[in-house]
Each structure stands twice: as structure tokens, then as C-alpha cells.
Scaffold this active site. Structure first.
Site, PDB file in Angstrom:
ATOM      1  N   PRO A   2       0.859  -1.079   0.026  1.00 44.51           N
ATOM      2  CA  PRO A   2      -0.223   0.159   0.014  1.00 44.51           C
ATOM      3  C   PRO A   2       0.799   1.177  -0.131  1.00 44.51           C
ATOM      4  CG  PRO A   2      -0.201  -1.142   2.213  1.00 44.51           C
ATOM      5  CD  PRO A   2       0.760  -1.866   1.287  1.00 44.51           C
ATOM      6  N   GLU A   3       0.319   2.155  -0.886  1.00 43.08           N
ATOM      7  CA  GLU A   3       0.911   3.524  -0.825  1.00 43.08           C
ATOM      8  C   GLU A   3      -0.004   4.307  -0.462  1.00 43.08           C
ATOM      9  OE1 GLU A   3       3.516   4.123  -4.627  1.00 43.08           O
ATOM     10  OE2 GLU A   3       4.124   1.986  -4.675  1.00 43.08           O
ATOM     11  N   LYS A  69       1.871   7.419   4.546  1.00 44.08           N
ATOM     12  CA  LYS A  69       1.074   6.205   4.367  1.00 44.08           C
ATOM     13  C   LYS A  69       0.787   5.623   5.724  1.00 44.08           C
ATOM     14  CE  LYS A  69       4.464   5.419   0.661  1.00 44.08           C
ATOM     15  NZ  LYS A  69       5.758   4.555   0.348  1.00 44.08           N
ATOM     16  N   ARG A 280      15.524  -0.629  -4.381  1.00 42.02           N
ATOM     17  CA  ARG A 280      14.287  -0.988  -4.754  1.00 42.02           C
ATOM     18  C   ARG A 280      14.293  -1.145  -6.280  1.00 42.02           C
ATOM     19  NH1 ARG A 280      11.452   2.383  -0.833  1.00 42.02           N
ATOM     20  NH2 ARG A 280      13.626   2.631  -0.525  1.00 42.02           N
TER      21      ARG A 280
END
Length: 290
Positions: A2-3, A69, A280
Site C-alpha cells: 500500500p502506498e 502512508k 528497490r
DNA sequence: CGCATCCTCCGGTTGC
DNA sequence: TGCAACCGGAGGATG
């Protein structure tokens, strides 16, 4: 994972169901107890599980808010106010059900860690497959200083200026632009998916150093990020891997992504490149993104 | 005291 | 069919 848009969806779904409700019972998984007995702070941070459970008893949920977030549950007990801070990590999810067996997906059912019985008879359940999530009860934000260091909400008036200023800081200006837009101290809420998309839309190579972008590019990049986040919120977020909203529904933004997870560029059909930036995996088109 | 560089946490997924 | 490697937000420890 989730962002900001996914967390926004969760918060909007939670609001009507939990606002004004009081917690009447708290259950915490054996897994969490066991990890804490080994000295780890699995999911529950800054407190032992039993202390959190006691504290949450008879607390009334006054409001639910998204910040970056994070989810902030504003709660009250005996005229004292607190914030139950939650981060979903990689795989956290909330469910609002009358019985835990309503959580039918095995991997979520198997990893239920916190269950809150509300005074309307429903259970507010936190499941977290990989246990990267966080629950932390504080009285004010300064009790957990990292929350004070977050950049403004990207939709706030001052967020763009804050971001442009951060780009000039020594610690950011020589970093790759993708690392900066994913850093919540420069711009909050943008994770790997939306950083990838915004950079593709702007035709900016994720590995470019921040100082090598023009002022106009940085400004337009910021605006593009806001546009991508806004679009994703409108489409219910991206349901990739473990994200579901609290009704178990999936969003549809994943169908609108143009670069994240793509092997071929949708604009020029060149093979995309993958490169590790800020730890990432980063997809980009070596032809379109310069 | 700034900053950079690991490290940590996990299990589903992937690849051999 | 089995098993090891891999992945990732973000704070925190270390240098």
C-alpha cells in the site's frame, strides 16, 4: 504494497464503520506475544502487547485520518486523547466483520494479529502476512518524532515548495531523483509504483541525479506525482500482491499502470530496463526516459 | 553532528 | 517436488 492511494482507500472505508465506536475487547495473536517474549517489537511498537490491549479497552474512536502512508486513529478514553498510529507495511490489512471467518482469503485469515471488538458487535481486525506493519499508541505526535519529520501531504499548498527546497539539500541533491521522491522527508506517500509511473510520464530516467533536473522539470514532476496519486485514489488504488480494501475489494489502478512491472515500453516497444535504486527495483524505458 | 551504509523484520513467490 | 534465494517500507544501529 500500500502506498498513499491505497491507504486513502482504507481510511475512507474505515471512517463510516468505526467512527464513534468504542473498543470493548482486544485479542492479540500468539505470534505477536511470542515475538515480544523474544524481545522483538513485532507489529506492536513501543509497548508490550498486554499493555496495549489494556490501554485500548473502552477507548472510543473519534476520527480516522491518513497521514502519508500512516493511518491515525484518534481515540479517547476518560477525557484523555491518544493516537493509535498504524502503518500497513508490506501486507497489512483491516477488516470490519461480524466474525473472523468472514475473512475468507487463507493468507489473511492465517495472519490475523489484532482483533478489536466494537460496541456495535463488529470486529475490527488487523491482519498482516509479513508482519512489517506497525501499531503504536501515543498521546501526541512528538511522542514518536519520526512522525514530525514527514513532508507535508502532497495535496497541501506548501508541499511543492517543501519538495523543491528539499531537492536543494545536501543529502538529497546528489541522490537519484527516484530515491528522493520516494523519501517521505522530501515528499510523502509516493512509493515504488507511483514513483515509477510519474517518472515515466515525465520521461525522466529514475537514475538521474536530482541536481541535474531543471527547476521546471522538478516542478512538473511534483505535479505529475500529485496527478498520478489523485488518479489512483479515483480508481481505488492498485491491487498488487496483498492489497485489499477493508471490504476485501481490489482497486483497478493496476490496469492503468504504464511502466511498473512492464517488460516492454507501451510508448516505443523497447525492452524496459530494471535497475536497483535506493534498494528497490526500478523499471524504466531506456529510450523514452532520459 | 551530518550523513552514508548496512541491518532488521517476514512469508509468499520465484527460480533452480 | 523440494528448497533456497529473493523482495521490500522505514526506522534504527553503526561507522
Amino acid at each position: 504494497m500500500p502506498e498513499l492511494p491505497e491507504v486513502e482507500g482504507v481510511v475512507n472505508a474505515l471512517k463510516p464503520q468505526v467512527t464513534g465506536k468504542t473498543i470493548k475487547q482486544v485479542k492479540i495473536s500468539e505470534t505477536v506475544y511470542h515475538s515480544h517474549s523474544l524481545g522483538k517489537q513485532t507489529i506492536i511498537k513501543g509497548s508490550l502487547p498486554d499493555l496495549l490491549a489494556d490501554a485500548l479497552m473502552d477507548m472510543r474512536i473519534e476520527a480516522v485520518e491518513r497521514r502519508s502512508k500512516y493511518i491515525y486513529f484518534h481515540v479517547m478514553k476518560a477525557s484523555n486523547s491518544y493516537i493509535l498510529v498504524n502503518h500497513l507495511g508490506m501486507s497489512g490489512a483491516w477488516f470490519y466483520v461480524t466474525h473472523r471467518d468472514e475473512i475468507t482469503e487463507a493468507k489473511f485469515h492465517r495472519h490475523i494479529h489484532v482483533e478489536l471488538l466494537l460496541d456495535d458487535g463488529h470486529w475490527l481486525i488487523y491482519s498482516d502476512i509479513r508482519r512489517f506493519g506497525e501499531l503504536r499508541l501515543i498521546q501526541q505526535l512528538s511522542d514518536y518524532p519520526p512522525l514530525l519529520a514527514l513532508a507535508p501531504e502532497p495535496f497541501d499548498q506548501d508541499a511543492k515548495a517543501y519538495f523543491l527546497k528539499a531537492c536543494e539539500l545536501r543529502k538529497f541533491k546528489d541522490k537519484e531523483i527516484k530515491a528522493v521522491i520516494m523519501d517521505s522527508h522530501a515528499l510523502c506517500g509516493c512509493g515504488n509504483i507511483y514513483a515509477t509511473e510519474a517518472l515515466f510520464r515525465m520521461k525522466i530516467n529514475p537514475g538521474r541525479k536530482t541536481s541535474q533536473l531543471s527547476g521546471v522539470e522538478k516542478e512538473q514532476l511534483f505535479e505529475t506525482i500529485v496527478a498520478v496519486l489523485t488518479e489512483s485514489i479515483a480508481f481505488g488504488g492498485s491491487s498488487i500482491s496483498d492489497y485489499r480494501n477493508i471490504n476485501g475489494e481490489a482497486g483497478s489502478m493496476q490496469n492503468r499502470l504504464q511502466m511498473y512491472g512492464m517488460n516492454i515500453c507501451p510508448m516505443c516497444y523497447t525492452n524496459t530496463t530494471q535497475k536497483i535504486i535506493a534498494g528497490r527495483n526500478s523499471y524504466y524505458c531506456p529510450n523514452c526516459q532520459k
